[in-house]
Design a protein around this motif. Structure first.
Motif, short mmCIF file in Angstrom:
data_model
loop_
_atom_site.label_atom_id
_atom_site.label_comp_id
_atom_site.label_asym_id
_atom_site.label_seq_id
_atom_site.Cartn_x
_atom_site.Cartn_y
_atom_site.Cartn_z
N ASP A 39 0.85 -1.18 0.00
CA ASP A 39 0.00 0.00 0.00
C ASP A 39 0.89 1.23 0.00
O ASP A 39 2.12 1.13 0.15
N PRO A 40 0.33 2.43 -0.19
CA PRO A 40 1.16 3.64 -0.26
C PRO A 40 2.05 3.85 0.96
O PRO A 40 3.21 4.23 0.82
N SER A 41 1.52 3.62 2.16
CA SER A 41 2.32 3.85 3.36
C SER A 41 3.50 2.90 3.43
O SER A 41 4.58 3.27 3.91
N THR A 42 3.34 1.67 2.93
CA THR A 42 4.45 0.72 2.90
C THR A 42 5.48 1.13 1.85
O THR A 42 6.69 1.11 2.11
N ALA A 43 5.02 1.51 0.67
CA ALA A 43 5.95 1.89 -0.41
C ALA A 43 6.76 3.12 -0.04
O ALA A 43 7.94 3.22 -0.39
N LEU A 44 6.15 4.07 0.67
CA LEU A 44 6.86 5.30 1.03
C LEU A 44 7.98 5.06 2.03
O LEU A 44 8.82 5.94 2.23
N LYS A 45 8.00 3.89 2.67
CA LYS A 45 9.09 3.58 3.59
C LYS A 45 10.38 3.29 2.84
O LYS A 45 11.46 3.27 3.44
N PHE A 99 -0.86 24.76 -2.21
CA PHE A 99 0.32 23.91 -2.36
C PHE A 99 0.06 22.53 -1.78
O PHE A 99 0.34 21.51 -2.42
N ASN A 100 -0.46 22.48 -0.54
CA ASN A 100 -0.74 21.19 0.09
C ASN A 100 -1.79 20.40 -0.69
O ASN A 100 -1.70 19.17 -0.79
N PHE A 101 -2.77 21.09 -1.24
CA PHE A 101 -3.81 20.42 -2.02
C PHE A 101 -3.22 19.76 -3.26
O PHE A 101 -3.44 18.56 -3.52
N LYS A 102 -2.43 20.51 -4.03
CA LYS A 102 -1.85 19.95 -5.25
C LYS A 102 -0.82 18.87 -4.93
O LYS A 102 -0.69 17.87 -5.66
N GLU A 103 -0.09 19.05 -3.83
CA GLU A 103 0.88 18.03 -3.42
C GLU A 103 0.19 16.72 -3.05
O GLU A 103 0.64 15.64 -3.44
N ALA A 104 -0.93 16.81 -2.31
CA ALA A 104 -1.68 15.61 -1.92
C ALA A 104 -2.28 14.92 -3.15
O ALA A 104 -2.26 13.69 -3.25
N CYS A 105 -2.82 15.71 -4.07
CA CYS A 105 -3.40 15.13 -5.29
C CYS A 105 -2.33 14.42 -6.12
O CYS A 105 -2.57 13.31 -6.64
N MET A 106 -1.16 15.03 -6.24
CA MET A 106 -0.10 14.42 -7.04
C MET A 106 0.45 13.17 -6.35
O MET A 106 0.80 12.19 -7.03
N THR A 107 0.53 13.18 -5.03
CA THR A 107 0.98 12.00 -4.30
C THR A 107 0.03 10.83 -4.50
O THR A 107 0.44 9.69 -4.70
N SER A 108 -1.27 11.12 -4.46
CA SER A 108 -2.26 10.07 -4.71
C SER A 108 -2.12 9.51 -6.12
O SER A 108 -2.25 8.30 -6.33
N LEU A 109 -1.83 10.37 -7.08
CA LEU A 109 -1.65 9.92 -8.47
C LEU A 109 -0.39 9.07 -8.59
O LEU A 109 -0.37 8.06 -9.30
N LEU A 111 1.14 7.25 -6.27
CA LEU A 111 1.13 6.01 -5.52
C LEU A 111 -0.07 5.12 -5.86
O LEU A 111 0.07 3.91 -5.99
N GLY A 112 -1.24 5.72 -5.99
CA GLY A 112 -2.45 4.94 -6.24
C GLY A 112 -2.90 4.92 -7.67
O GLY A 112 -3.80 4.16 -8.03
N GLY A 113 -2.32 5.78 -8.52
CA GLY A 113 -2.71 5.81 -9.92
C GLY A 113 -3.92 6.66 -10.21
O GLY A 113 -4.30 6.82 -11.37
N ASN A 114 -4.57 7.21 -9.18
CA ASN A 114 -5.76 8.03 -9.36
C ASN A 114 -5.79 9.15 -8.32
O ASN A 114 -5.44 8.91 -7.16
N GLY A 180 -6.97 4.63 -13.36
CA GLY A 180 -5.53 4.61 -13.56
C GLY A 180 -4.86 3.42 -12.90
O GLY A 180 -5.36 2.85 -11.92
N LEU A 181 -3.71 3.04 -13.42
CA LEU A 181 -2.93 1.95 -12.88
C LEU A 181 -2.03 2.46 -11.76
O LEU A 181 -1.44 3.53 -11.87
N SER A 182 -1.93 1.70 -10.69
CA SER A 182 -1.08 2.08 -9.56
C SER A 182 0.36 1.69 -9.84
O SER A 182 0.67 0.51 -10.01
N PRO A 183 1.29 2.66 -9.87
CA PRO A 183 2.70 2.32 -10.10
C PRO A 183 3.26 1.38 -9.05
O PRO A 183 4.05 0.49 -9.36
N ILE A 184 2.86 1.57 -7.78
CA ILE A 184 3.44 0.74 -6.72
C ILE A 184 2.91 -0.69 -6.78
O ILE A 184 3.55 -1.61 -6.29
N SER A 185 1.73 -0.89 -7.36
CA SER A 185 1.22 -2.25 -7.52
C SER A 185 1.95 -2.98 -8.62
O SER A 185 2.35 -4.14 -8.48
#
Length: 422
Positions: A39-45, A99-109, A111-114, A180-185
């Motif tokens: 999951d994203p939290s695991t990949a970010l480690k 800034f935080n909004f766009k950063e969170a949106c891009m992080t979701s894209l 890690l999760g692909g969407n 979208g496809l999840s890169p971490i998956s």
């Protein structure tokens, strides 16, 4: 694992991942990196994933989204008379900065692909804000009756269903163009391998896989002498505070230091290769996450330009088209409104390069003084909107340079003589 903890894990991870873990018999109490749910939290480690995401998310968040309006002649002007401008520039919602909004949106894209946001509307149904959700908490499906998309958002033990017109959804690379496809998956094996190298590095020292040396003792130590030696080493020579303390040996004892290090175990090379693999997945130049083994002062500038051209430009284009399609009404698009990210700052280069480009633009007549000052965030000056061109520029076959110069001299001479005669 307690039932409540399993319930928390159920809502932390995607349902498909949980079912897969149940079928394969993964150890949910103490998962290793080899069988952990990616999951994203695991990949970010994994530091390489964290660094690549940080580069992409912060670069995207730094760029302002400009609102333009194009007239019937094709001329455009920057405007701010729509709500979407205020949302993207000042206040996406009550809890986040732009800034935080766009950063969170891009992080979701990343890690999760969407990237999925709920549209916040007022009593008249007008858009007044956007609130992002982690993709791990969002399930996308189709209504079997009307075939329309449904976004199920899970929040703790509750959930709500939203329709497409209530959602702003930006998908990554997709097989169906919708989800979208999840890169971490898809890159989970590479990420797990990299995390395993890091875990090996920790255990390499923690478990004593790299002893500092060995003692050569003639004969055999008795139990009392052996225990006394262990206590002596632990209290007088172990730990960072006692590093460098001279060692007293007796009875012909010799100490032989060992030079085993992670390089001998090919640990550093393997870790570097896996980090390069993550950079390849996210298309991030290695020097941006401090991998400088293949970088020089000459090629870093070119790599940075390629990062803008081949990594960030497609990202900005993806967001621009989805914003214009989903967040602008048909009437607003017909009136010529559209959103475009202002990425000039990424292409500005150093002061010398900018000065050279401005000089050429000024010399050949496609930049005025005020145009240049505007690009440098400086205020306009009087008479700064005049465009010039070289004297030797003229239509082929017409007046020549010498004739131009003579004509200018004659014109000035007439002005001077007429002034004197008067």
């Amino acid at each position: 694992m307690k039932f409540t903890e399993k319930v928390k894990l159920l809502f932390k991870n995607n349902m498909d991942d949980y079912i897969r873990a149940f079928i394969t018999g993964d150890d949910l109490d103490n998962p290793s990196y080899g069988d952990a749910l990616m999951d994203p939290s695991t990949a970010l480690k994994y530091t390489a994933v964290f660094a690549c995401n940080k580069v992409l998310a912060e670069t995207f968040a730094c760029m302002p989204a400009m609102l333009y309006r194009k007239d019937q002649k094709g001329e455009r002007e920057a405007v701010n008379d729509l709500a979407i401008y205020d949302i993207l520039h000042y206040k996406p919602n009550e809890e986040m900065s732009p800034f935080n909004f766009k950063e969170a949106c891009m992080t979701s894209l990343n890690l999760g692909g969407n990237s999925v946001c709920e549209r916040l509307v007022n009593g008249k149904g007008q858009l007044v804000g956007l609130y992002p959700y982690q993709h791990a908490f969002v399930d996308i499906s189709r209504n079997p009756s009307n075939k329309k998309l449904i976004y199920t958002i899970r929040d703790g033990i509750s959930k709500k269903e939203l329709t497409r017109d209530q959602i702003f959804h930006v998908p990554n690379l997709s097989l169906d163009g919708i989800v979208g496809l999840s890169p971490i998956s898809y890159a989970s094996s590479a990420i797990r391998l990299g995390m395993s190298y890091e875990q090996f590095g920790v255990n390499f020292y923690r478990n004593g896989a790299n002893p500092s040396g060995s003692f050569d003792i003639p004969g055999e130590l008795g139990e009392e002498a052996f225990n006394r030696l262990k206590i002596e080493l632990k209290h007088n020579y172990s730990g960072l505070k006692r590093t460098g303390t001279p060692m007293l040996l007796e009875g012909g004892m010799k100490f032989t230091p060992h030079t085993i290090n992670p390089v001998d175990a090919q640990l550093l090379e393997s870790k570097s290769f896996q980090a390069e693999d993550i950079c390849r997945i996210y298309r991030v130049p290695q020097h941006l996450i401090q991998l400088l083994g293949h970088s020089t002062n000459n090629n870093i500038e070119h790599q940075s330009l390629e990062f803008v051209m081949y990594t960030m430009l497609p990202i900005f284009k993806r967001w621009e088209e989805n914003i214009n399609m989903q967040l602008l009404t048909d009437k607003q698009r017909a009136a010529g409104y559209y959103i475009e990210f202002k990425i000039d700052a990424l292409l500005r280069g150093d002061a010398v390069s900018r000065a050279t480009a401005y000089a050429q633009g000024r010399q050949w007549g496609w930049l005025s003084v005020n145009d240049i000052r505007k690009l440098e965030n400086m205020s306009a000056i009087p008479n700064g909107d005049i465009y010039t061109q070289p004297l030797n520029m003229g239509e082929a076959g017409k007046i020549q340079v010498a004739d131009q110069t003579k004509a200018i001299v004659d014109s000035i001479y007439k002005i001077i003589t007429n002034y004197n005669e008067s």
